[in-house]
Scaffold this motif. Sequence first.
Motif, PDB file in Angstrom:
ATOM      1  N   PHE A  44       0.864  -1.182   0.000  1.00 49.74           N
ATOM      2  CA  PHE A  44       0.000   0.000   0.000  1.00 49.74           C
ATOM      3  C   PHE A  44       0.895   1.226   0.000  1.00 49.74           C
ATOM      4  O   PHE A  44       1.724   1.410   0.903  1.00 49.74           O
ATOM      5  CB  PHE A  44      -0.893  -0.012   1.255  1.00 49.74           C
ATOM      6  CG  PHE A  44      -1.600   1.287   1.533  1.00 49.74           C
ATOM      7  CD1 PHE A  44      -2.557   1.781   0.649  1.00 49.74           C
ATOM      8  CD2 PHE A  44      -1.313   2.017   2.677  1.00 49.74           C
ATOM      9  CE1 PHE A  44      -3.209   2.985   0.908  1.00 49.74           C
ATOM     10  CE2 PHE A  44      -1.965   3.219   2.951  1.00 49.74           C
ATOM     11  CZ  PHE A  44      -2.916   3.699   2.059  1.00 49.74           C
ATOM     12  N   ALA A  45       0.764   2.074  -1.032  1.00 49.42           N
ATOM     13  CA  ALA A  45       1.573   3.300  -1.117  1.00 49.42           C
ATOM     14  C   ALA A  45       0.723   4.476  -0.654  1.00 49.42           C
ATOM     15  O   ALA A  45      -0.271   4.831  -1.302  1.00 49.42           O
ATOM     16  CB  ALA A  45       2.049   3.501  -2.555  1.00 49.42           C
ATOM     17  N   ASN A  46       1.111   5.053   0.451  1.00 54.54           N
ATOM     18  CA  ASN A  46       0.335   6.137   1.066  1.00 54.54           C
ATOM     19  C   ASN A  46       0.813   7.501   0.560  1.00 54.54           C
ATOM     20  O   ASN A  46       2.005   7.800   0.617  1.00 54.54           O
ATOM     21  CB  ASN A  46       0.501   6.054   2.593  1.00 54.54           C
ATOM     22  CG  ASN A  46      -0.275   7.142   3.316  1.00 54.54           C
ATOM     23  OD1 ASN A  46      -1.423   7.421   2.978  1.00 54.54           O
ATOM     24  ND2 ASN A  46       0.342   7.745   4.313  1.00 54.54           N
ATOM     25  N   THR A  47      -0.123   8.298   0.078  1.00 55.96           N
ATOM     26  CA  THR A  47       0.233   9.645  -0.412  1.00 55.96           C
ATOM     27  C   THR A  47       0.183  10.692   0.686  1.00 55.96           C
ATOM     28  O   THR A  47       0.660  11.803   0.509  1.00 55.96           O
ATOM     29  CB  THR A  47      -0.744  10.096  -1.514  1.00 55.96           C
ATOM     30  OG1 THR A  47      -2.036  10.288  -0.921  1.00 55.96           O
ATOM     31  CG2 THR A  47      -0.837   9.080  -2.634  1.00 55.96           C
ATOM     32  N   GLU A 116       5.038   8.655  -9.173  1.00 58.29           N
ATOM     33  CA  GLU A 116       6.072   8.825  -8.145  1.00 58.29           C
ATOM     34  C   GLU A 116       5.612   8.379  -6.752  1.00 58.29           C
ATOM     35  O   GLU A 116       6.410   7.849  -5.976  1.00 58.29           O
ATOM     36  CB  GLU A 116       6.508  10.299  -8.070  1.00 58.29           C
ATOM     37  CG  GLU A 116       7.266  10.772  -9.298  1.00 58.29           C
ATOM     38  CD  GLU A 116       8.706  10.244  -9.337  1.00 58.29           C
ATOM     39  OE1 GLU A 116       9.144   9.619  -8.372  1.00 58.29           O
ATOM     40  OE2 GLU A 116       9.366  10.466 -10.366  1.00 58.29           O
ATOM     41  N   LEU A 117       4.347   8.636  -6.440  1.00 62.46           N
ATOM     42  CA  LEU A 117       3.892   8.314  -5.084  1.00 62.46           C
ATOM     43  C   LEU A 117       3.468   6.859  -4.950  1.00 62.46           C
ATOM     44  O   LEU A 117       3.476   6.308  -3.856  1.00 62.46           O
ATOM     45  CB  LEU A 117       2.721   9.224  -4.682  1.00 62.46           C
ATOM     46  CG  LEU A 117       3.013  10.727  -4.652  1.00 62.46           C
ATOM     47  CD1 LEU A 117       1.741  11.513  -4.348  1.00 62.46           C
ATOM     48  CD2 LEU A 117       4.083  11.063  -3.615  1.00 62.46           C
ATOM     49  N   LYS A 118       3.083   6.269  -6.076  1.00 63.93           N
ATOM     50  CA  LYS A 118       2.554   4.899  -5.980  1.00 63.93           C
ATOM     51  C   LYS A 118       3.363   3.888  -6.808  1.00 63.93           C
ATOM     52  O   LYS A 118       4.014   3.016  -6.252  1.00 63.93           O
ATOM     53  CB  LYS A 118       1.086   4.896  -6.408  1.00 63.93           C
ATOM     54  CG  LYS A 118       0.241   5.750  -5.448  1.00 63.93           C
ATOM     55  CD  LYS A 118      -1.221   5.530  -5.599  1.00 63.93           C
ATOM     56  CE  LYS A 118      -1.990   6.252  -4.526  1.00 63.93           C
ATOM     57  NZ  LYS A 118      -3.144   5.562  -4.026  1.00 63.93           N
ATOM     58  N   ILE A 119       3.303   4.014  -8.138  1.00 61.87           N
ATOM     59  CA  ILE A 119       3.874   2.951  -8.986  1.00 61.87           C
ATOM     60  C   ILE A 119       5.352   2.713  -8.666  1.00 61.87           C
ATOM     61  O   ILE A 119       5.779   1.578  -8.430  1.00 61.87           O
ATOM     62  CB  ILE A 119       3.702   3.314 -10.476  1.00 61.87           C
ATOM     63  CG1 ILE A 119       2.218   3.383 -10.829  1.00 61.87           C
ATOM     64  CG2 ILE A 119       4.403   2.278 -11.361  1.00 61.87           C
ATOM     65  CD1 ILE A 119       1.917   3.877 -12.230  1.00 61.87           C
ATOM     66  N   LEU A 120       6.138   3.779  -8.645  1.00 59.61           N
ATOM     67  CA  LEU A 120       7.584   3.593  -8.440  1.00 59.61           C
ATOM     68  C   LEU A 120       7.923   3.188  -7.005  1.00 59.61           C
ATOM     69  O   LEU A 120       8.899   2.475  -6.764  1.00 59.61           O
ATOM     70  CB  LEU A 120       8.343   4.862  -8.833  1.00 59.61           C
ATOM     71  CG  LEU A 120       8.288   5.188 -10.333  1.00 59.61           C
ATOM     72  CD1 LEU A 120       9.058   6.475 -10.639  1.00 59.61           C
ATOM     73  CD2 LEU A 120       8.860   4.036 -11.163  1.00 59.61           C
ATOM     74  N   ARG A 121       7.121   3.640  -6.056  1.00 65.13           N
ATOM     75  CA  ARG A 121       7.424   3.273  -4.663  1.00 65.13           C
ATOM     76  C   ARG A 121       7.102   1.799  -4.413  1.00 65.13           C
ATOM     77  O   ARG A 121       7.802   1.123  -3.658  1.00 65.13           O
ATOM     78  CB  ARG A 121       6.636   4.152  -3.677  1.00 65.13           C
ATOM     79  CG  ARG A 121       6.846   5.645  -3.805  1.00 65.13           C
ATOM     80  CD  ARG A 121       8.234   6.207  -3.804  1.00 65.13           C
ATOM     81  NE  ARG A 121       9.274   5.803  -4.684  1.00 65.13           N
ATOM     82  CZ  ARG A 121       9.680   6.463  -5.792  1.00 65.13           C
ATOM     83  NH1 ARG A 121       9.061   7.543  -6.178  1.00 65.13           N
ATOM     84  NH2 ARG A 121      10.705   6.045  -6.499  1.00 65.13           N
ATOM     85  N   ILE A 122       6.056   1.315  -5.060  1.00 54.86           N
ATOM     86  CA  ILE A 122       5.747  -0.114  -4.964  1.00 54.86           C
ATOM     87  C   ILE A 122       6.880  -0.906  -5.608  1.00 54.86           C
ATOM     88  O   ILE A 122       7.348  -1.917  -5.076  1.00 54.86           O
ATOM     89  CB  ILE A 122       4.381  -0.393  -5.634  1.00 54.86           C
ATOM     90  CG1 ILE A 122       3.260   0.152  -4.742  1.00 54.86           C
ATOM     91  CG2 ILE A 122       4.189  -1.874  -5.914  1.00 54.86           C
ATOM     92  CD1 ILE A 122       1.881   0.109  -5.375  1.00 54.86           C
ATOM     93  N   ALA A 123       7.347  -0.403  -6.756  1.00 56.43           N
ATOM     94  CA  ALA A 123       8.482  -1.066  -7.430  1.00 56.43           C
ATOM     95  C   ALA A 123       9.725  -1.024  -6.551  1.00 56.43           C
ATOM     96  O   ALA A 123      10.478  -2.009  -6.470  1.00 56.43           O
ATOM     97  CB  ALA A 123       8.749  -0.396  -8.775  1.00 56.43           C
ATOM     98  N   ASP A 124       9.950   0.104  -5.866  1.00 55.83           N
ATOM     99  CA  ASP A 124      11.109   0.212  -4.963  1.00 55.83           C
ATOM    100  C   ASP A 124      11.111  -0.921  -3.948  1.00 55.83           C
ATOM    101  O   ASP A 124      12.155  -1.493  -3.637  1.00 55.83           O
ATOM    102  CB  ASP A 124      11.062   1.540  -4.179  1.00 55.83           C
ATOM    103  CG  ASP A 124      11.511   2.724  -5.012  1.00 55.83           C
ATOM    104  OD1 ASP A 124      12.162   2.513  -6.048  1.00 55.83           O
ATOM    105  OD2 ASP A 124      11.191   3.860  -4.607  1.00 55.83           O
ATOM    106  N   TYR A 125       9.914  -1.163  -3.406  1.00 56.83           N
ATOM    107  CA  TYR A 125       9.859  -2.216  -2.379  1.00 56.83           C
ATOM    108  C   TYR A 125      10.246  -3.563  -2.981  1.00 56.83           C
ATOM    109  O   TYR A 125      11.043  -4.309  -2.396  1.00 56.83           O
ATOM    110  CB  TYR A 125       8.459  -2.292  -1.744  1.00 56.83           C
ATOM    111  CG  TYR A 125       8.396  -3.427  -0.758  1.00 56.83           C
ATOM    112  CD1 TYR A 125       9.107  -3.350   0.446  1.00 56.83           C
ATOM    113  CD2 TYR A 125       7.701  -4.596  -1.039  1.00 56.83           C
ATOM    114  CE1 TYR A 125       9.113  -4.418   1.337  1.00 56.83           C
ATOM    115  CE2 TYR A 125       7.695  -5.664  -0.157  1.00 56.83           C
ATOM    116  CZ  TYR A 125       8.408  -5.560   1.030  1.00 56.83           C
ATOM    117  OH  TYR A 125       8.424  -6.624   1.909  1.00 56.83           O
TER     118      TYR A 125
END
Length: 284
Positions: A44-47, A116-125
């Motif tokens: 879950f990517a929180n904005t 930036e807030l969701k797709i890439l941060r999920i990928a980062d994980y």
Amino acid sequence: MADPFKITGPTCISFSGGRTSAYMLRRLLMAYGGELPADCHVVFANTGKEDEATLRFVRDCEELWRVPIVWVEYRPGRAWVRVDFTTASRKGEPFEALIRERNYLPNPVARFCTVELKILRIADYMHSLGHDEFDVLVGLRADEFRRLARLRADPSGGTRGIERRAPLADLGVTRRDVAEFWRHNDWDLALPNMDGTTMHGNCDLCFLKPAAQVASLIAERPERAVWWARMEHSITNPKITNGGTFRSDRPTYAQMLAFTQAQADAFGHAADGAEDGIACFCGD
Ligand code: SF4
């Protein structure tokens, strides 16, 4: 057709905190006897602009279904951190940090917030686990035609190594199925379900929501507009002549706040009662 829920390698379940993605998670858990396969991760990517009820719902799914959900947030420098229900941002901090870094606002054409807030941060994980290639399961229904068409036309979403899939859509699940599930569940997301649409979901006054919906949300709680108006007011980029707005085809958030305070729902009906929201990744 191959089983849409079949998981064959590293997989990320993109959990938006809405009813549809939670329903997808539930179906997956049921398909695997209550426990997800190894290397299948719920993220879950929180904005920072989600309703508190959404955060509680994510926590409830985690606790009541006994499934680990990884909470991530953007940090400046395209970095990310892991948070949890207690430490999650609630005042738009990740979103504001992104805007400060870019010094311009996302808009319907440049939706860099969802990236930036969701797709890439999920990928980062997933990258942090050592996965350069993985599937992402997205909670899209068969009746979300535009979002589905976008996903099927570009499964990677422009991110190398990712293949996005929509198992619910593949199974023909519609909003009616999702609504039916939650009607019979003994707990639910504490946000109104309007004919299968959660208008309070995702970032509270997301610029992709129809103007009438935004106006209605402002009329319901005027303080919701303050953060968005402050962002619009604060852009100092000299290349942006209008000072920066999330939408050039609508009044600013400050104007909408003034209108709605003056004449409650009159603005919503006069503006564009028939307008559809714009499809994006953030989802339900
Ligand atoms: S919900 Fe809207 S404002 Fe929030 S990240 Fe997604 S597109 Fe951007």
